[in-house]
Design a protein around this motif. Structure first.
Motif, mmCIF file in Angstrom:
data_model
loop_
_atom_site.group_PDB
_atom_site.id
_atom_site.type_symbol
_atom_site.label_atom_id
_atom_site.label_comp_id
_atom_site.label_asym_id
_atom_site.label_seq_id
_atom_site.Cartn_x
_atom_site.Cartn_y
_atom_site.Cartn_z
ATOM 1 N N SER A 328 0.821 -1.208 0.000
ATOM 2 C CA SER A 328 0.000 0.000 0.000
ATOM 3 C C SER A 328 0.858 1.263 0.000
ATOM 4 C CB SER A 328 -0.940 0.006 1.206
ATOM 5 O OG SER A 328 -0.200 -0.004 2.416
ATOM 6 N N LEU A 329 0.260 2.356 -0.477
ATOM 7 C CA LEU A 329 0.936 3.647 -0.554
ATOM 8 C C LEU A 329 0.235 4.656 0.340
ATOM 9 C CD1 LEU A 329 1.412 3.949 -4.443
ATOM 10 C CD2 LEU A 329 3.023 2.988 -2.778
ATOM 11 N N ASN A 330 1.025 5.470 1.027
ATOM 12 C CA ASN A 330 0.480 6.538 1.857
ATOM 13 C C ASN A 330 1.168 7.846 1.490
ATOM 14 O OD1 ASN A 330 -1.397 5.251 3.939
ATOM 15 N ND2 ASN A 330 0.417 3.948 4.089
ATOM 16 N N TYR A 331 0.362 8.825 1.096
ATOM 17 C CA TYR A 331 0.898 10.126 0.699
ATOM 18 C C TYR A 331 1.566 10.799 1.892
ATOM 19 C CZ TYR A 331 0.907 14.963 -1.064
ATOM 20 O OH TYR A 331 1.267 16.235 -1.446
ATOM 21 N N THR A 332 2.782 11.305 1.663
ATOM 22 C CA THR A 332 3.541 11.928 2.752
ATOM 23 C C THR A 332 3.086 13.353 3.044
ATOM 24 O OG1 THR A 332 5.202 12.811 1.227
ATOM 25 C CG2 THR A 332 5.592 10.593 2.132
ATOM 26 N N GLY A 333 2.352 13.942 2.105
ATOM 27 C CA GLY A 333 1.990 15.351 2.230
ATOM 28 C C GLY A 333 2.992 16.274 1.566
ATOM 29 N N TYR A 334 4.066 15.697 1.011
ATOM 30 C CA TYR A 334 5.101 16.519 0.380
ATOM 31 C C TYR A 334 4.936 16.529 -1.138
ATOM 32 C CZ TYR A 334 7.468 16.682 4.865
ATOM 33 O OH TYR A 334 7.770 16.900 6.188
ATOM 34 N N SER A 335 4.946 17.738 -1.688
ATOM 35 C CA SER A 335 4.833 17.943 -3.126
ATOM 36 C C SER A 335 5.835 19.015 -3.533
ATOM 37 C CB SER A 335 3.409 18.385 -3.491
ATOM 38 O OG SER A 335 3.309 18.700 -4.865
ATOM 39 N N LEU A 336 6.457 18.822 -4.677
ATOM 40 C CA LEU A 336 7.474 19.755 -5.166
ATOM 41 C C LEU A 336 7.034 20.281 -6.525
ATOM 42 C CD1 LEU A 336 10.354 20.900 -4.592
ATOM 43 C CD2 LEU A 336 11.252 18.935 -5.854
ATOM 44 N N ASP A 337 6.977 21.598 -6.673
ATOM 45 C CA ASP A 337 6.527 22.207 -7.923
ATOM 46 C C ASP A 337 7.619 22.147 -8.987
ATOM 47 O OD1 ASP A 337 4.127 22.831 -6.741
ATOM 48 O OD2 ASP A 337 4.659 24.912 -6.304
ATOM 49 N N LEU A 338 7.224 21.696 -10.180
ATOM 50 C CA LEU A 338 8.122 21.654 -11.330
ATOM 51 C C LEU A 338 7.264 21.511 -12.574
ATOM 52 C CD1 LEU A 338 11.000 21.464 -12.536
ATOM 53 C CD2 LEU A 338 10.864 18.987 -12.207
ATOM 54 N N ASP A 339 7.509 22.342 -13.575
ATOM 55 C CA ASP A 339 6.687 22.317 -14.779
ATOM 56 C C ASP A 339 6.912 21.045 -15.597
ATOM 57 O OD1 ASP A 339 5.695 24.750 -14.081
ATOM 58 O OD2 ASP A 339 6.437 25.837 -15.833
ATOM 59 N N ALA A 340 5.818 20.394 -15.939
ATOM 60 C CA ALA A 340 5.784 19.249 -16.863
ATOM 61 C C ALA A 340 6.816 18.169 -16.563
ATOM 62 C CB ALA A 340 5.942 19.737 -18.302
ATOM 63 N N PRO A 341 6.861 17.654 -15.325
ATOM 64 C CA PRO A 341 7.770 16.535 -15.048
ATOM 65 C C PRO A 341 7.217 15.253 -15.668
ATOM 66 C CG PRO A 341 6.396 16.939 -13.136
ATOM 67 C CD PRO A 341 6.043 18.000 -14.150
ATOM 68 N N VAL A 342 8.060 14.511 -16.373
ATOM 69 C CA VAL A 342 7.566 13.318 -17.071
ATOM 70 C C VAL A 342 8.418 12.074 -16.839
ATOM 71 C CG1 VAL A 342 6.267 14.526 -18.860
ATOM 72 C CG2 VAL A 342 8.715 14.147 -19.177
ATOM 73 N N CYS A 343 9.509 12.210 -16.088
ATOM 74 C CA CYS A 343 10.330 11.043 -15.773
ATOM 75 C C CYS A 343 11.049 11.287 -14.455
ATOM 76 C CB CYS A 343 11.358 10.789 -16.879
ATOM 77 S SG CYS A 343 12.392 9.323 -16.596
ATOM 78 N N VAL A 344 11.098 10.267 -13.613
ATOM 79 C CA VAL A 344 11.842 10.375 -12.353
ATOM 80 C C VAL A 344 12.553 9.054 -12.110
ATOM 81 C CG1 VAL A 344 9.763 9.756 -11.023
ATOM 82 C CG2 VAL A 344 11.695 10.857 -9.874
ATOM 83 N N THR A 345 13.828 9.140 -11.727
ATOM 84 C CA THR A 345 14.600 7.929 -11.492
ATOM 85 C C THR A 345 15.642 8.174 -10.414
ATOM 86 O OG1 THR A 345 15.805 6.123 -12.577
ATOM 87 C CG2 THR A 345 16.394 8.353 -13.225
ATOM 88 N N GLN A 346 16.170 7.104 -9.894
ATOM 89 C CA GLN A 346 17.159 7.144 -8.816
ATOM 90 C C GLN A 346 18.555 7.112 -9.415
ATOM 91 O OE1 GLN A 346 16.255 4.260 -5.801
ATOM 92 N NE2 GLN A 346 18.370 4.054 -5.135
ATOM 93 N N GLN A 347 19.435 7.969 -8.951
ATOM 94 C CA GLN A 347 20.801 7.968 -9.453
ATOM 95 C C GLN A 347 21.534 6.720 -8.981
ATOM 96 O OE1 GLN A 347 22.927 11.592 -8.816
ATOM 97 N NE2 GLN A 347 21.427 12.847 -9.860
ATOM 98 N N GLN A 348 22.425 6.228 -9.841
ATOM 99 C CA GLN A 348 23.160 4.996 -9.534
ATOM 100 C C GLN A 348 24.517 5.312 -8.906
ATOM 101 O OE1 GLN A 348 21.705 1.820 -10.077
ATOM 102 N NE2 GLN A 348 19.971 3.221 -10.336
#
Length: 348
Positions: A328-348
């Motif tokens: 299950s997922l629980n929203y942390t309440g944290y949101s970060l503004d950024l225009d048109a984000p379309v990909c997110v990944t973890q650095q290696q």
């Protein structure tokens, strides 16, 4: 405070004010997303692949605007960024092979896949060849021609797979790493149900099962490998009992492979399934509001504790605490503004 760096790709065309590839830090105690840092200016870096040699992205633009494959080395590297020209229109995905010797870009509008060789330091060497898809599908608005949406290298064998939304095709290819030889014809071509519009797939670690998210039908196909041959063994709705919008996008497995997640852009939700690997079955558990609009992508951290969603139309990134026991997922309440984000990944 312990943090995890996340890399984010955005659309930069007007009205977006984003400028390229950004980095944020995820607070691993609270889920807070720390202020953004622009790490590379580029045009429409809509997909990012992170490796130990840095990150790779592509400028999703038409041919006359010179789309490029872009290598951005790690911050502490002495290597400069470099690029390679892409032959088609609107590259939307970048794949890197397990040994960091090759890259393949997927050009959506031209229905082509470009294969590049990489140097030992990760820089882009040269374009080796282009594989062009042919055909169409029944959807007169979305399938009048091939639409290359994804390519993935297998980790355990010298093969790669391509996903074509326009022709409902999933193709498996062989290649010779030492000779840099990539065959034009697939070793196996799988026809998805007509009009499904396959978009992305993901393998389990054993690479004997694959899960394909079909954008147009908003269903998930389960592929099983038996005696070297892949077959479709099941199909389930990505978001049961809700109105469909023909816009599912990302598909990810949890690190323990017990749960599967899909982003549903039209409904602005992420659906969650339990995985029965022995019976090759997915069981729908629940879906979760992404606290934004049109989640094109999301990332599950390597430890399985967090999920971060990129909401393209509401211009924000949101974080969720993930229960590793029940998925299950629980929203942390944290949101970060950024225009048109379309990909997110973890650095290696």
């Amino acid at each position: 405070m312990k943090t995890l760096p996340l890399t984010i790709g955005c659309y930069t065309d007007t009205p977006s004010k984003s400028q390229g590839v950004y980095q944020t830090q995820l607070d691993l105690e609270t889920g807070k997303l720390l202020p953004l840092e622009l790490i590379a200016e580029c045009h429409n870096p809509s997909f990012i692949t992170a490796t130990k040699s840095g990150i790779y992205t592509a400028s999703e633009v038409e041919q006359k605007k010179l789309p490029k494959l872009i290598h951005i080395p790690n911050v502490d590297s002495q290597i400069a960024s470099n690029t390679g020209l892409i032959s088609g229109d609107h590259p939307c995905h970048v794949a890197i092979d397990p040994h960091n010797k090759f890259a393949i870009t997927s050009q959506y509008s031209s229905g082509t896949f470009d294969i590049f060789s990489l140097s030992i330091n990760g820089n882009i060497d040269k374009r080796l060849k282009t594989i062009k898809m042919v055909g169409s599908g029944p959807n007169k608005e979305r399938q009048t021609s091939p639409h290359a949406h994804q390519c993935l290298f297998l980790q355990n064998s010298p093969q790669f797979v391509t996903v074509d939304l326009g022709t409902d095709r999933i193709n498996f290819y062989c290649f010779d790493e030492e000779q840099e030889e990539f065959l034009d014809e697939p070793m196996q071509s799988i026809k998805a149900p007509v009009g499904n519009g396959p978009r992305h797939l993901i393998f389990n670690k054993a690479e004997d099962t694959a899960y394909v998210i079909c954008e147009l039908s908003e269903t998930i196909l389960i592929l099983e490998k038996s005696l070297g041959i892949w077959n479709i063994v099941d199909e389930v709705d990505a978001l049961p009992n809700m109105e469909k919008g023909g816009a599912t996008a990302a598909i990810k497995l949890s690190p323990d492979e017990q749960f599967l997640y899909v982003s549903c852009r039209h409904q602005s939700r992420i659906s969650n399934f339990s995985v029965d690997s022995e019976a090759q079955k997915l069981t729908f558990i629940d879906s979760y509001d992404t606290e934004g609009k049109f989640p094109r992508d999301f990332h599950i951290t390597d430890d399985g504790q967090w999920l971060v969603a990129a909401n393209q139309h509401s211009n924000n990134i949101t974080s969720f605490k993930r229960n590793i026991e029940d998925g299950s997922l629980n929203y942390t309440g944290y949101s970060l503004d950024l225009d048109a984000p379309v990909c997110v990944t973890q650095q290696q």
